[in-house]
Design an enzyme around this catalytic site. Structure first.
Site, short mmCIF file in Angstrom:
data_model
loop_
_atom_site.label_atom_id
_atom_site.label_comp_id
_atom_site.label_asym_id
_atom_site.label_seq_id
_atom_site.Cartn_x
_atom_site.Cartn_y
_atom_site.Cartn_z
N ARG A 175 0.83 -1.22 0.00
CA ARG A 175 0.00 0.00 0.00
C ARG A 175 0.86 1.27 0.00
O ARG A 175 0.41 2.32 -0.41
CB ARG A 175 -0.86 0.05 1.28
CG ARG A 175 -2.01 -0.90 1.33
CD ARG A 175 -2.44 -1.10 2.78
NE ARG A 175 -2.82 0.12 3.47
CZ ARG A 175 -4.05 0.60 3.54
NH1 ARG A 175 -5.03 -0.03 2.92
NH2 ARG A 175 -4.32 1.70 4.20
N ARG A 179 9.31 6.13 -3.71
CA ARG A 179 9.52 6.99 -4.88
C ARG A 179 10.97 7.46 -4.99
O ARG A 179 11.58 7.81 -4.00
CB ARG A 179 8.62 8.23 -4.78
CG ARG A 179 7.15 7.91 -4.70
CD ARG A 179 6.33 9.12 -5.12
NE ARG A 179 4.92 8.90 -4.82
CZ ARG A 179 4.33 9.34 -3.73
NH1 ARG A 179 5.00 10.04 -2.83
NH2 ARG A 179 3.05 9.09 -3.53
N ARG A 258 -7.30 -6.00 14.83
CA ARG A 258 -6.49 -5.05 15.56
C ARG A 258 -7.40 -3.87 15.90
O ARG A 258 -8.28 -3.51 15.13
CB ARG A 258 -5.37 -4.58 14.64
CG ARG A 258 -4.17 -4.04 15.29
CD ARG A 258 -3.04 -4.05 14.27
NE ARG A 258 -3.35 -3.26 13.09
CZ ARG A 258 -3.45 -1.94 13.09
NH1 ARG A 258 -3.30 -1.23 14.19
NH2 ARG A 258 -3.71 -1.29 11.96
N ARG A 289 1.73 6.90 16.14
CA ARG A 289 1.76 8.22 15.49
C ARG A 289 0.97 9.23 16.31
O ARG A 289 0.19 8.85 17.19
CB ARG A 289 1.22 8.14 14.07
CG ARG A 289 -0.12 7.45 13.95
CD ARG A 289 -0.49 7.23 12.46
NE ARG A 289 -1.63 6.31 12.37
CZ ARG A 289 -2.13 5.86 11.25
NH1 ARG A 289 -1.60 6.21 10.10
NH2 ARG A 289 -3.15 5.03 11.25
N1 UDP Z 1 4.17 1.61 7.56
C1 UDP Z 1 5.37 1.62 8.23
N2 UDP Z 1 5.89 2.81 8.62
C2 UDP Z 1 5.28 3.99 8.41
C3 UDP Z 1 4.04 3.97 7.73
C4 UDP Z 1 3.51 2.75 7.32
O1 UDP Z 1 5.95 0.57 8.48
O2 UDP Z 1 5.79 5.05 8.80
C5 UDP Z 1 3.64 0.27 7.13
C6 UDP Z 1 2.79 -0.39 8.21
O3 UDP Z 1 3.00 -1.78 8.12
C7 UDP Z 1 1.38 -0.05 7.77
C8 UDP Z 1 1.50 -0.09 6.25
O4 UDP Z 1 2.81 0.43 5.99
O5 UDP Z 1 0.45 -0.97 8.25
C9 UDP Z 1 0.45 0.72 5.52
O6 UDP Z 1 0.50 2.06 5.96
P1 UDP Z 1 -0.79 2.99 5.95
O7 UDP Z 1 -0.40 4.34 6.44
O8 UDP Z 1 -1.45 2.85 4.64
O9 UDP Z 1 -1.65 2.23 7.05
P2 UDP Z 1 -2.96 2.70 7.82
O10 UDP Z 1 -2.51 3.72 8.78
O11 UDP Z 1 -3.93 3.18 6.81
O12 UDP Z 1 -3.35 1.45 8.49
#
Ligand code: UDP
Ligand code: FAD
Length: 395
Positions: A175, A179, A258, A289
């Site tokens: 996902r 880049r 989760r 975060r």
């Molecule tokens: N991810 C990560 N570090 C980051 C952001 C995302 O490892 O700083 C990984 C993590 O496994 C996450 C996946 O990338 O579940 C998808 O991120 P996204 O932000 O799309 O997840 P959401 O917050 O929508 O669950």
């Protein structure tokens, strides 16, 4: 029973089905939700003291490349020109996310060109070159090499999913774009923005139709209420968007989910972190975060005296918690197949949405899949008597 269709759950899947069934097919729809408000997880409200719009179930960013979905949602709301950008704080330094040339050059204290950076990552990912990794750990290393993976992905993912990345499907990490330019937009989609007057105004407009009767604080499994599972199934068609394992009373075992805990704080300063989302990928920080909601709407005239932040903690859901993200281990996938078989036996119930299909759906995907369910199953059933289900869970 004075209704043509019962929709269980008023999230974006249920709302889209209800809206189309009422407006396009002229059906009488009863939509129930066990929560005290409609809108499912996209629901938001203004924080009392500051008036800052807060997404109650975690930050929601709308984005899509599906023209049909974009046209559809614009019937109910306009969108701002907000473009999502995320930063990540690793060992006392802030880097742009998703991983782009800016992240790579800052991390390696260098000034690589796109070609040089590709070459470097190719070398660092060399251990997995030419393989087709099925788990998140190997896929992550293949995509960005081990050093970047270990700094920005490994522990963040471990904290977020409470599961060893080796046991998670590779699709989760796919996902996230990588880049080799300085473009640090989080999403690649054609359309992106936030609803101009908030999520709740948008979601309420979808349900605002004389043929839609919304009943809140109403649990489908509470037999004492009028539109319970016991009283409606077999009497009137049902679109069920709650958890699929709950529908069958966990007969095939619990699917793992989760959930997140959001710790809200109002601070007496104008700006806490200068951006809407800061990720914390280090192992020693317990949250994943921090969201600061004022930054989602720079166009609004919010107070300068205070700001609202939310720390996000992630953990496994237990019974009674809100199921947010399907964990999707191989055992879960086996159970899901068994639930799909059971669903085939429910000839008047369609299963949809994130919880009903046990799938990680973004808002635009939930809406797109609901529009398809109306086209392919609900409309043919009500207009020409086609059987409602032709295989249970909508895949
Ligand atoms: N991810 C990560 N570090 C980051 C952001 C995302 O490892 O700083 C990984 C993590 O496994 C996450 C996946 O990338 O579940 C998808 O991120 P996204 O932000 O799309 O997840 P959401 O917050 O929508 O669950
Ligand atoms: P939901 O919104 O979960 O709605 C299901 C509804 O069913 C709920 O209101 C629930 O109360 C109700 N229900 C369940 N059981 C019963 C019962 N027994 N009786 C009555 N009612 C019941 N998508 C994006 O596009 N961008 C994002 O940034 C984004 N961020 C997200 C962040 C988080 C933390 C989460 C959890 C999801 C995020 N999503 C995001 C996904 C988005 O929330 C979903 O796509 C959307 O909610 C799907 O809608 P849905 O109708 O399938 O499910």
């Amino acid at each position: 029973m004075n209704t043509d269709l019962v929709v269980v759950g008023s999230g974006l899947f249920g709302l889209t089905v209800a809206e189309r069934a009422a407006r396009e097919l002229g059906l009488k729809v009863t939509m129930i939700d066990r929560r005290p408000h409609l809108g499912g997880n996209a629901y938001s409200e203004n924080e009392e003291r500051t008036g800052i719009e807060v997404h109650r179930y975690g930050a929601h960013l709308f984005h899509t490349s599906n023209e049909r979905v974009w046209e559809y949602v614009n019937r109910f709301t306009q969108f701002t020109n907000y473009v999502h950008r995320v930063y990540t704080r690793h060992q006392g330094e802030v880097y742009p996310m998703p991983i782009n040339l800016g992240t790579i050059n800052q991390f390696f204290r260098s000034a690589y060109s796109p070609g040089e950076a590709r070459e470097l990552i190719r070398e660092q990912a060399g251990e997995l070159a030419g393989t087709d990794p099925q788990n998140l750990n190997d896929k992550g290393i293949q995509l960005i090499g081990r050093p970047l993976y270990e700094a920005f992905i490994k522990h963040y993912t471990g904290k977020q999913w409470q599961t060893d990345p080796k046991d998670l499907p590779a699709s989760i990490i796919s996902r996230l774009p990588v880049r080799y330019t300085y473009d640090n937009r989080y999403f690649n989609d054609t359309h992106e923005g936030l609803p101009v007057d908030g999520y709740t105004a948008w979601l309420e407009r979808m349900a605002d139709h004389p043929n839609i009767d919304v009943r809140l604080d109403t649990d489908f499994f509470d037999d004492s209420q009028e539109f319970s599972k016991a009283s409606v199934v077999g009497q009137v068609p049902v679109v069920y968007t709650g958890p699929v394992d709950r529908y069958f009373d966990y007969a095939q075992g619990d699917l793992s989910w989760r959930t997140i805990d959001l710790e809200e704080e109002v601070l007496d300063i104008e700006d806490f972190q200068g951006t809407s989302v800061m990720n914390y990928p280090d192992e020693d920080v317990p949250f994943t975060r921090i969201h600061e909601f004022r930054h989602f709407h720079p166009e609004r005239d919010y107070t300068k005296d205070a700001t609202v932040i939310m720390r996000e903690f992630s953990r496994f859901a237990e019974k009674g918690d809100e199921p947010y993200y399907p964990v999707n281990t191989s055992l879960d996938r086996e159970k899901l197949l068994a639930y799909r078989d059971l669903a085939k036996g429910e000839s008047s119930v369609l299963f949809g949405g994130r919880l009903g299909t046990y799938k990680y759906l973004d808002m635009h995907m939930a809406i797109g899949s609901a529009l398809s369910m109306v086209d392919n199953k609900i409309a043919p059933h009500f207009t020409s008597g086609a059987p409602l289900t032709s295989g249970g869970v909508d895949e």
